[in-house]
Design a protein around this motif. Structure first.
Motif, PDB file in Angstrom:
ATOM      1  N   VAL A  31       0.840  -1.197   0.000  1.00  0.00           N
ATOM      2  CA  VAL A  31       0.000   0.000   0.000  1.00  0.00           C
ATOM      3  C   VAL A  31       0.874   1.246   0.000  1.00  0.00           C
ATOM      4  CG1 VAL A  31      -1.741   1.302   1.275  1.00  0.00           C
ATOM      5  CG2 VAL A  31      -1.833  -1.199   1.242  1.00  0.00           C
ATOM      6  N   PHE A  32       0.454   2.228  -0.806  1.00  0.00           N
ATOM      7  CA  PHE A  32       1.082   3.546  -0.813  1.00  0.00           C
ATOM      8  C   PHE A  32      -0.005   4.569  -0.502  1.00  0.00           C
ATOM      9  CE2 PHE A  32       3.113   0.619  -3.620  1.00  0.00           C
ATOM     10  CZ  PHE A  32       4.473   0.752  -3.338  1.00  0.00           C
ATOM     11  N   GLY A  33       0.144   5.277   0.610  1.00  0.00           N
ATOM     12  CA  GLY A  33      -0.875   6.225   1.023  1.00  0.00           C
ATOM     13  C   GLY A  33      -1.680   5.697   2.199  1.00  0.00           C
ATOM     14  N   ASP A  34      -2.655   6.483   2.620  1.00  0.00           N
ATOM     15  CA  ASP A  34      -3.491   6.166   3.775  1.00  0.00           C
ATOM     16  C   ASP A  34      -4.736   5.418   3.294  1.00  0.00           C
ATOM     17  OD1 ASP A  34      -4.986   6.049   6.063  1.00  0.00           O
ATOM     18  OD2 ASP A  34      -4.952   8.199   6.475  1.00  0.00           O
ATOM     19  N   LEU A  35      -4.657   4.111   3.305  1.00  0.00           N
ATOM     20  CA  LEU A  35      -5.733   3.285   2.755  1.00  0.00           C
ATOM     21  C   LEU A  35      -7.033   3.466   3.529  1.00  0.00           C
ATOM     22  CD1 LEU A  35      -6.674   1.109   0.780  1.00  0.00           C
ATOM     23  CD2 LEU A  35      -5.722  -0.616   2.329  1.00  0.00           C
ATOM     24  N   ALA A  36      -6.939   3.584   4.833  1.00  0.00           N
ATOM     25  CA  ALA A  36      -8.142   3.637   5.662  1.00  0.00           C
ATOM     26  C   ALA A  36      -8.991   4.875   5.407  1.00  0.00           C
ATOM     27  CB  ALA A  36      -7.755   3.575   7.140  1.00  0.00           C
ATOM     28  N   HIS A  37      -8.376   5.959   4.915  1.00  0.00           N
ATOM     29  CA  HIS A  37      -9.109   7.215   4.728  1.00  0.00           C
ATOM     30  C   HIS A  37      -9.136   7.673   3.268  1.00  0.00           C
ATOM     31  CE1 HIS A  37      -7.801   7.274   9.018  1.00  0.00           C
ATOM     32  NE2 HIS A  37      -9.054   7.650   9.178  1.00  0.00           N
ATOM     33  N   ALA A  38      -8.827   6.791   2.355  1.00  0.00           N
ATOM     34  CA  ALA A  38      -8.750   7.175   0.938  1.00  0.00           C
ATOM     35  C   ALA A  38     -10.134   7.333   0.329  1.00  0.00           C
ATOM     36  CB  ALA A  38      -7.954   6.140   0.157  1.00  0.00           C
TER      37      ALA A  38
END
Length: 299
Positions: A83-90
């Motif tokens: 994962v690249f980035g904030d998956l939970a808040h995408a």
């Protein structure tokens, strides 16, 4: 017809089985990341003891504290989902599905594509996440498996399940999920397309999908297709034929108007250039992921 020969078998590289984890949730992401990093570190130690310094280095890189691994399996050719980035808040999630010759040993080049897309998205839309999904055993380019749907048929259920898991993690019901499927990866996405809860299905440098039309994929997703002007896959015959009980080839060209995909510009690049920083194709891919459909330049 001359069939490619299978690549020489590589000795099995020892590695632990994948970490046992509860079903993925937004609250459990950090636990999953930590467990998979620890698994990669153990795989690196085992590969090093086995004398495979190249695999050990690849595993060790994945074990570093900054890596966010949803899944890791160091056995055989290896599999990893990063994962690249904030998956939970995408608000927007892009899942990259690779083509042939992608394994733990070559993962760095696949990761570079995901990194380039995330940087492009993050410039204007911070609430995005990109996932490099190496969740299947890809075929070798020089092999018979690359001309059939066999590996794709094996991968399709895993991809469907993964997209369902993503929907459970996503913070909002309207989070978009775009599948960006390169080369043989487009065959994987096509075999998984029915009942796949995705917003967009993007076929990049596709040799065909095994379907005659986009409608035949039976997907609710928007179907896109692109091919760079210097992509050698344009020379691949778009046929499907039976050969001693095995179906070879993938049929219709997704770039053909009769296929029915939304074709977009990919510039002058070759088969491995779709995610090059500054390229026409990367710009358009980011627009698709963000849902800026009217801004996508058409082919």
């Amino acid at each position: 017809m001359v069939l490619p020969l299978s690549a020489a078998a590589r000795p099995e590289i020892p590695a632990p089985p994948p970490a046992k984890l509860p079903p993925l949730t937004a609250a459990g992401l950090d636990q999953a990341y930590a467990a998979n990093r620890a698994n990669a570190a153990e795989a690196a130690r085992m590969a090093s003891a086995h004398g495979d310094t190249h695999r050990a280095a690849a595993d060790r890189a994945l074990a570093t504290p900054t890596r966010h691994l949803l899944r890791f399996d160091g056995r055989g050719e290896g599999q990893v989902t990063e994962v690249f980035g904030d998956l939970a808040h995408a608000d927007h999630i892009a899942v990259l599905v690779p083509g042939s010759d992608t394994s733990l040993d070559t993962y760095a080049r696949f990761r570079a594509d995901a990194t380039a897309l995330h940087r492009e998205l993050d410039r204007t839309t911070p609430r995005t996440a990109v996932i490099a999904w190496l969740g299947y055993q890809t075929p070798d380019t020089i092999s018979t498996t690359v001309t059939t749907t066999g590996r794709a048929d094996q991968a399709a259920p895993q991809l469907r399940q993964f997209i369902r898991q993503l929907r459970g993690i996503a913070a909002q019901d309207d989070t978009t999920v775009s599948l960006l499927c390169h080369s043989y990866g487009s065959v994987v996405c096509a075999r998984a397309a029915t009942d796949l809860d995705a917003t967009d299905l993007v076929l990049l440098g596709s040799p065909g999908t095994g379907a005659d039309t986009a409608a035949a994929l039976h997907t609710r997703a928007r179907v896109w297709a692109a091919r760079g002007a210097d992509d050698w896959v344009a020379e691949v015959p778009h046929i499907r034929t039976d050969f001693f009980g095995t179906t070879l080839g993938f049929g219709a060209d997704p770039m053909s108007p009769s296929f029915g995909a939304s074709r977009f510009a990919a510039g002058d690049g070759g088969h491995s250039d779709y995610f090059d920083p500054g390229s026409v194709s990367l710009t358009n891919l980011a627009r698709i992921v963000r849902g800026e459909i009217s801004e996508v330049t058409r082919a």
